[in-house]
Design a protein around this motif. Structure first.
Motif, PDB file in Angstrom:
ATOM      1  N   LYS A 149       2.266  -8.699   2.040  1.00  0.00           N
ATOM      2  CA  LYS A 149       1.314  -8.151   1.079  1.00  0.00           C
ATOM      3  C   LYS A 149      -0.119  -8.227   1.590  1.00  0.00           C
ATOM      4  CE  LYS A 149       4.204  -8.959  -2.964  1.00  0.00           C
ATOM      5  NZ  LYS A 149       4.357  -9.655  -4.258  1.00  0.00           N
ATOM      6  N   LYS A 150      -0.448  -9.306   2.283  1.00  0.00           N
ATOM      7  CA  LYS A 150      -1.809  -9.459   2.792  1.00  0.00           C
ATOM      8  C   LYS A 150      -2.099  -8.462   3.913  1.00  0.00           C
ATOM      9  CE  LYS A 150      -2.265 -14.347   1.623  1.00  0.00           C
ATOM     10  NZ  LYS A 150      -2.392 -15.729   2.131  1.00  0.00           N
ATOM     11  N   LEU A 151      -1.134  -8.307   4.812  1.00  0.00           N
ATOM     12  CA  LEU A 151      -1.345  -7.401   5.937  1.00  0.00           C
ATOM     13  C   LEU A 151      -1.280  -5.932   5.507  1.00  0.00           C
ATOM     14  CD1 LEU A 151       0.792  -9.169   8.675  1.00  0.00           C
ATOM     15  CD2 LEU A 151      -1.694  -8.992   8.626  1.00  0.00           C
ATOM     16  N   ALA A 152      -0.324  -5.633   4.642  1.00  0.00           N
ATOM     17  CA  ALA A 152      -0.111  -4.242   4.254  1.00  0.00           C
ATOM     18  C   ALA A 152      -1.280  -3.668   3.468  1.00  0.00           C
ATOM     19  CB  ALA A 152       1.168  -4.126   3.427  1.00  0.00           C
ATOM     20  N   GLU A 153      -1.885  -4.489   2.633  1.00  0.00           N
ATOM     21  CA  GLU A 153      -2.943  -3.982   1.776  1.00  0.00           C
ATOM     22  C   GLU A 153      -4.123  -3.437   2.566  1.00  0.00           C
ATOM     23  OE1 GLU A 153      -2.526  -3.493  -1.322  1.00  0.00           O
ATOM     24  OE2 GLU A 153      -4.505  -2.609  -1.537  1.00  0.00           O
ATOM     25  N   PHE A 154      -4.363  -4.026   3.731  1.00  0.00           N
ATOM     26  CA  PHE A 154      -5.531  -3.619   4.518  1.00  0.00           C
ATOM     27  C   PHE A 154      -5.152  -2.794   5.745  1.00  0.00           C
ATOM     28  CE2 PHE A 154      -8.399  -5.951   1.957  1.00  0.00           C
ATOM     29  CZ  PHE A 154      -7.737  -7.124   1.570  1.00  0.00           C
ATOM     30  N   GLY A 155      -3.883  -2.408   5.847  1.00  0.00           N
ATOM     31  CA  GLY A 155      -3.444  -1.613   6.990  1.00  0.00           C
ATOM     32  C   GLY A 155      -3.674  -0.127   6.770  1.00  0.00           C
ATOM     33  N   PRO A 156      -3.644   0.668   7.847  1.00  0.00           N
ATOM     34  CA  PRO A 156      -3.897   2.105   7.747  1.00  0.00           C
ATOM     35  C   PRO A 156      -2.682   2.912   7.312  1.00  0.00           C
ATOM     36  CG  PRO A 156      -3.545   1.518  10.020  1.00  0.00           C
ATOM     37  CD  PRO A 156      -3.497   0.233   9.242  1.00  0.00           C
ATOM     38  N   TYR A 157      -1.499   2.283   7.242  1.00  0.00           N
ATOM     39  CA  TYR A 157      -0.278   3.005   6.930  1.00  0.00           C
ATOM     40  C   TYR A 157       0.171   2.730   5.499  1.00  0.00           C
ATOM     41  CZ  TYR A 157      -0.278   3.190  11.979  1.00  0.00           C
ATOM     42  OH  TYR A 157      -0.654   3.377  13.273  1.00  0.00           O
ATOM     43  N   ALA A 158       0.769   3.729   4.871  1.00  0.00           N
ATOM     44  CA  ALA A 158       1.296   3.554   3.525  1.00  0.00           C
ATOM     45  C   ALA A 158       2.547   2.683   3.585  1.00  0.00           C
ATOM     46  CB  ALA A 158       1.626   4.909   2.910  1.00  0.00           C
ATOM     47  N   ILE A 159       2.586   1.655   2.782  1.00  0.00           N
ATOM     48  CA  ILE A 159       3.735   0.758   2.737  1.00  0.00           C
ATOM     49  C   ILE A 159       4.148   0.588   1.281  1.00  0.00           C
ATOM     50  CG2 ILE A 159       4.588  -1.571   3.213  1.00  0.00           C
ATOM     51  CD1 ILE A 159       2.722  -1.694   5.576  1.00  0.00           C
ATOM     52  N   LEU A 160       5.445   0.778   1.030  1.00  0.00           N
ATOM     53  CA  LEU A 160       5.976   0.661  -0.327  1.00  0.00           C
ATOM     54  C   LEU A 160       7.288  -0.105  -0.320  1.00  0.00           C
ATOM     55  CD1 LEU A 160       5.106   4.004   0.131  1.00  0.00           C
ATOM     56  CD2 LEU A 160       5.015   3.759  -2.348  1.00  0.00           C
ATOM     57  N   MET A 161       7.607  -0.739  -1.449  1.00  0.00           N
ATOM     58  CA  MET A 161       8.882  -1.420  -1.622  1.00  0.00           C
ATOM     59  C   MET A 161       9.491  -0.991  -2.954  1.00  0.00           C
ATOM     60  SD  MET A 161       8.403  -5.329  -0.230  1.00  0.00           S
ATOM     61  CE  MET A 161       7.073  -5.730  -1.369  1.00  0.00           C
ATOM     62  N   TYR A 162      10.813  -0.874  -2.981  1.00  0.00           N
ATOM     63  CA  TYR A 162      11.487  -0.541  -4.242  1.00  0.00           C
ATOM     64  C   TYR A 162      12.700  -1.442  -4.433  1.00  0.00           C
ATOM     65  CZ  TYR A 162      14.316   2.261  -0.955  1.00  0.00           C
ATOM     66  OH  TYR A 162      15.089   2.675   0.102  1.00  0.00           O
ATOM     67  N   GLN A 163      12.990  -1.688  -5.693  1.00  0.00           N
ATOM     68  CA  GLN A 163      14.125  -2.524  -6.071  1.00  0.00           C
ATOM     69  C   GLN A 163      14.615  -2.047  -7.438  1.00  0.00           C
ATOM     70  OE1 GLN A 163      13.638  -6.868  -6.984  1.00  0.00           O
ATOM     71  NE2 GLN A 163      14.748  -7.128  -5.048  1.00  0.00           N
ATOM     72  N   ASP A 164      15.938  -2.010  -7.621  1.00  0.00           N
ATOM     73  CA  ASP A 164      16.509  -1.459  -8.860  1.00  0.00           C
ATOM     74  C   ASP A 164      15.981  -0.050  -9.129  1.00  0.00           C
ATOM     75  OD1 ASP A 164      16.274  -4.706 -10.410  1.00  0.00           O
ATOM     76  OD2 ASP A 164      17.944  -3.809  -9.318  1.00  0.00           O
ATOM     77  N   ASP A 165      15.823   0.709  -8.040  1.00  0.00           N
ATOM     78  CA  ASP A 165      15.411   2.114  -8.070  1.00  0.00           C
ATOM     79  C   ASP A 165      13.935   2.337  -8.401  1.00  0.00           C
ATOM     80  OD1 ASP A 165      18.001   2.793  -7.447  1.00  0.00           O
ATOM     81  OD2 ASP A 165      18.547   3.417  -9.480  1.00  0.00           O
ATOM     82  N   LYS A 166      13.164   1.294  -8.654  1.00  0.00           N
ATOM     83  CA  LYS A 166      11.763   1.433  -9.027  1.00  0.00           C
ATOM     84  C   LYS A 166      10.858   0.896  -7.919  1.00  0.00           C
ATOM     85  CE  LYS A 166      12.303   2.985 -13.316  1.00  0.00           C
ATOM     86  NZ  LYS A 166      11.812   4.306 -13.758  1.00  0.00           N
TER      87      LYS A 166
END
Length: 309
Positions: free
Chosen positions: A187-204
């Protein structure tokens, strides 16, 4: 600046080139061994014969000027032999323009991926379409860089050539590996990175960084109310639902692919997706990173159109 239109215009001029420019002096004839080959066996050697000098010409100055300012690496090769490199290629690898020209593309590819490149060259000669793929390349300092490779056929000085565009994804791949090890680090690295990062669980969607908000136009709160497949263009929606279910079940699923997605502004964008399964609170979830490749797809379309003409 609209690079797509400029590249189209100048590429059309390339088709008309005959014998207007100076011949390049560097011609190679090298023997390159694939990993695991026994160098004592001649049949394990891939030998690349040099192209006749008459086939080598420098790019027109205006085309070279345009490509030189692009942020991504651009290489052009004829039968595997590099005939053009832009400034970004030197910045990424440390090799000079003179060191690129006349060298074979395999010289810069990490050993574990050389077989892949040879097969792709053969496929292109057979007229098969080569989709985007990931690759490890060697820099002059010995560092290994990970890149996303895009290729397109074109005409270079009246010869069939291949335009290669490399996007440096080294930091993105490093981040992915580290993030999978720890949710908090992720979460710390992804928030400030240049690439879109997403996670899903239970289809959401359960996580999205700021780059994801920028690509799709939705806020994080809006995304968290959506199923992961709702952003996907209709023609691919069924396939993505299946892939997402596999990841959430901890099963093997396609790792990398291109995808057409919809934005809040009713636009469509092309993205390159890297995905994997991870554990969150001891439950399987999907993790994806996205790179917007819309502009590259437009350039490829223009080059293919020019090639047909």
């Amino acid at each position: 600046m609209d690079f797509s239109l400029e590249i189209k215009k100048i590429t059309e001029e390339l088709v008309k080139l005959k014998d207007e420019n100076d011949e390049l002096k560097k011609i190679i004839q090298k023997k390159i061994f694939l990993p695991g080959n026994d160098s004592s066996k001649p049949n394990n050697i891939i030998e690349f014969n040099p192209i006749p000098p008459s086939k080598y010409f420098t790019l027109q100055s205006e085309f070279e000027s345009l490509l030189s300012v692009l942020p991504d690496v651009v290489l052009i090769h004829i039968n595997g032999v590099i005939v053009y490199s832009n400034n970004a290629a030197t910045e990424l690898t440390g090799y000079t323009h003179d060191e690129f020209i006349g060298a074979h593309v395999l010289e810069f590819v990490n050993e574990e991926h050389r077989t892949l490149i040879v097969e792709n060259i053969k496929k292109r000669k057979r007229g098969e379409l080569i989709n985007g793929y990931e690759l490890k390349i060697n820099t002059k300092s010995g560092e290994i860089k990970e890149v996303l490779v895009r290729t397109s056929g074109s005409i270079y000085s009246d010869s069939e050539a291949v335009v290669i565009i490399l996007i440096d994804i080294t930091e993105n791949k490093r981040a992915e590996r580290k993030l999978i090890e720890s949710e908090e680090k992720f979460k710390k690295l992804a928030e400030f990175g240049p690439y879109a990062i997403l996670m899903y669980q239970d289809d959401k969607w359960i996580y999205a960084n700021s780059a994801a908000e920028k690509i799709f136009g939705y806020t994080k709160d809006e995304l968290f109310k959506m199923n992961y497949w709702e952003l996907v263009a209709d023609e691919k929606k069924g396939e993505i639902i299946k892939i997402g279910k596999l990841r959430q079940n901890g099963e093997l699923a396609p790792h990398a692919y291109e995808l057409l997605v919809n934005t809040k502004q009713n636009d469509t964008k092309w993205v390159y997706v890297n995905g994997n399964s991870i554990k969150i609170n001891n439950k399987n979830a999907g993790l994806i990173s996205l790179i917007d490749i819309t502009e590259l797809k437009e350039i490829e379309s223009k080059l293919r159109s020019n090639e047909k003409n």
